[in-house]
Scaffold this active site. Sequence first.
Site, PDB file in Angstrom:
ATOM      1  N   ASP A  16       2.462 -39.352 -26.628  1.00  0.00           N
ATOM      2  CA  ASP A  16       2.855 -40.483 -26.347  1.00  0.00           C
ATOM      3  C   ASP A  16       2.291 -41.888 -27.104  1.00  0.00           C
ATOM      4  OD1 ASP A  16       4.496 -42.634 -25.357  1.00  0.00           O
ATOM      5  OD2 ASP A  16       3.669 -42.457 -23.256  1.00  0.00           O
TER       6      ASP A  16
ATOM      7  N   GLY B 103       4.968 -45.700 -30.830  1.00  0.00           N
ATOM      8  CA  GLY B 103       5.805 -46.798 -30.846  1.00  0.00           C
ATOM      9  C   GLY B 103       4.717 -47.794 -30.868  1.00  0.00           C
TER      10      GLY B 103
ATOM     11  N   SER C 142      15.234 -35.293 -23.357  1.00  0.00           N
ATOM     12  CA  SER C 142      16.671 -35.626 -23.329  1.00  0.00           C
ATOM     13  C   SER C 142      16.944 -37.082 -23.361  1.00  0.00           C
ATOM     14  CB  SER C 142      17.335 -34.946 -21.919  1.00  0.00           C
ATOM     15  OG  SER C 142      16.704 -34.046 -21.879  1.00  0.00           O
TER      16      SER C 142
ATOM     17  N   ASN D 102      15.218 -39.336 -25.097  1.00  0.00           N
ATOM     18  CA  ASN D 102      14.979 -40.067 -26.184  1.00  0.00           C
ATOM     19  C   ASN D 102      16.406 -40.246 -27.067  1.00  0.00           C
ATOM     20  OD1 ASN D 102      11.974 -38.360 -26.659  1.00  0.00           O
ATOM     21  ND2 ASN D 102      12.440 -40.448 -25.879  1.00  0.00           N
TER      22      ASN D 102
ATOM     23  N   GLU E  59      -4.158 -28.302 -14.729  1.00  0.00           N
ATOM     24  CA  GLU E  59      -5.101 -29.476 -14.772  1.00  0.00           C
ATOM     25  C   GLU E  59      -4.407 -30.645 -15.739  1.00  0.00           C
ATOM     26  OE1 GLU E  59      -7.665 -30.111 -12.882  1.00  0.00           O
ATOM     27  OE2 GLU E  59      -7.858 -28.008 -12.066  1.00  0.00           O
TER      28      GLU E  59
HETATM   29  C1  FPP Z   1       6.208 -40.660 -28.038  1.00  0.00           C
HETATM   30  O1  FPP Z   1       6.055 -42.122 -28.446  1.00  0.00           O
HETATM   31  C2  FPP Z   1       6.598 -39.936 -29.065  1.00  0.00           C
HETATM   32  C3  FPP Z   1       7.987 -39.579 -29.508  1.00  0.00           C
HETATM   33  C4  FPP Z   1       9.115 -39.779 -28.403  1.00  0.00           C
HETATM   34  C5  FPP Z   1       8.194 -38.544 -30.220  1.00  0.00           C
HETATM   35  C6  FPP Z   1       6.985 -37.569 -30.600  1.00  0.00           C
HETATM   36  C7  FPP Z   1       7.364 -37.229 -32.120  1.00  0.00           C
HETATM   37  C8  FPP Z   1       6.335 -37.089 -33.037  1.00  0.00           C
HETATM   38  C9  FPP Z   1       4.907 -36.847 -32.886  1.00  0.00           C
HETATM   39  C10 FPP Z   1       6.820 -36.677 -34.408  1.00  0.00           C
HETATM   40  C11 FPP Z   1       7.851 -35.361 -34.766  1.00  0.00           C
HETATM   41  C12 FPP Z   1       7.176 -34.291 -33.973  1.00  0.00           C
HETATM   42  C13 FPP Z   1       6.829 -33.124 -34.687  1.00  0.00           C
HETATM   43  C14 FPP Z   1       6.670 -31.791 -33.775  1.00  0.00           C
HETATM   44  C15 FPP Z   1       6.839 -33.052 -36.093  1.00  0.00           C
HETATM   45  P1  FPP Z   1       6.770 -43.201 -28.352  1.00  0.00           P
HETATM   46  O2  FPP Z   1       7.721 -43.764 -29.453  1.00  0.00           O
HETATM   47  O3  FPP Z   1       7.520 -43.220 -26.976  1.00  0.00           O
HETATM   48  O4  FPP Z   1       5.757 -44.285 -28.258  1.00  0.00           O
HETATM   49  P2  FPP Z   1       5.576 -45.746 -27.359  1.00  0.00           P
HETATM   50  O5  FPP Z   1       5.715 -45.408 -25.778  1.00  0.00           O
HETATM   51  O6  FPP Z   1       4.423 -46.525 -27.824  1.00  0.00           O
HETATM   52  O7  FPP Z   1       6.767 -46.521 -27.687  1.00  0.00           O
END
Ligand code: FPP
Length: 245
Positions: free
Chosen positions: A12, A15, A58, A60, A199
């Site tokens: 996480d 963004g 789901s 997202n 954990e």
């Molecule tokens: C959360 O950050 C992250 C995601 C929703 C996507 C995770 C995806 C990747 C790391 C890249 C693609 C994956 C692979 C396995 C190659 P956020 O966008 O929710 O962050 P925020 O909470 O700061 O907005």
Amino acid sequence: MHIPRHLAVIMDGNGRWAETRCLPRIAGHRQGVRTVREIVQECQRLGVDYLTLYAFSSENWGRPDDEVSALMELLSIYLREQFDLMLEKRIRLRVIGEIERLPLPVRRVLEETVAKTDDHDGMVLTLALSYGARNEILRASRRLAARVAAGELSPDAIDEELFADSLDTNGMPDPDLLIRTSGEMRISNFLLWQIAYAEMVFTPVLWPDFGVEELHWALTEFTRRERRFGLTRDQVDRRSGEKGH
Ligand code: FPP
């Protein structure tokens, strides 16, 4: 350092990483992929048997279209460029979630990679894609209910083992450790059934800034924890003594 057999990660903060730099959110995801590469390699090197990454929930699907398609594109690129590493290190790819909802080209690369790495005996890398734990539990329940309705299964035969075998994670041990980055202390519908005794380690570090050092810190934290599975300390000590013989 105690190495978990199964490590699950809620990645996480991509963004926020981008926003604090006045960059588009996708720049954060791109940087997040770099972290994925680094963490996969390090877990493989350390001897983690199962690494499960929450890559797309789901929920997202509700993000802006351009962010969703950029994430899908990044995923396809990642799978193509990491294929050689999977071959070299014998990593096996698995996917959990509603894969049928993913765009066809992404599904193709995924299915191909899963099939081509199916006989690998190294670390199992599981990507949770279009994944929600409640949805997974519902789908498992429907499958079992259909078998009961068809007269193949008695309701009394449904125990924890059979239920776990009906989930997307069938055949995998439960996670020993769950890490969530970016300071949020929530589970966000991830592996609800499977983390019953896991954990949890939460770190304020955003996923794009998470690296080998932070992973080692989380593993050290895990090592310090005492896992009792609802038993007393004496019972746990006796059991681990028995296992040692
Ligand atoms: C959360 O950050 C992250 C995601 C929703 C996507 C995770 C995806 C990747 C790391 C890249 C693609 C994956 C692979 C396995 C190659 P956020 O966008 O929710 O962050 P925020 O909470 O700061 O907005």
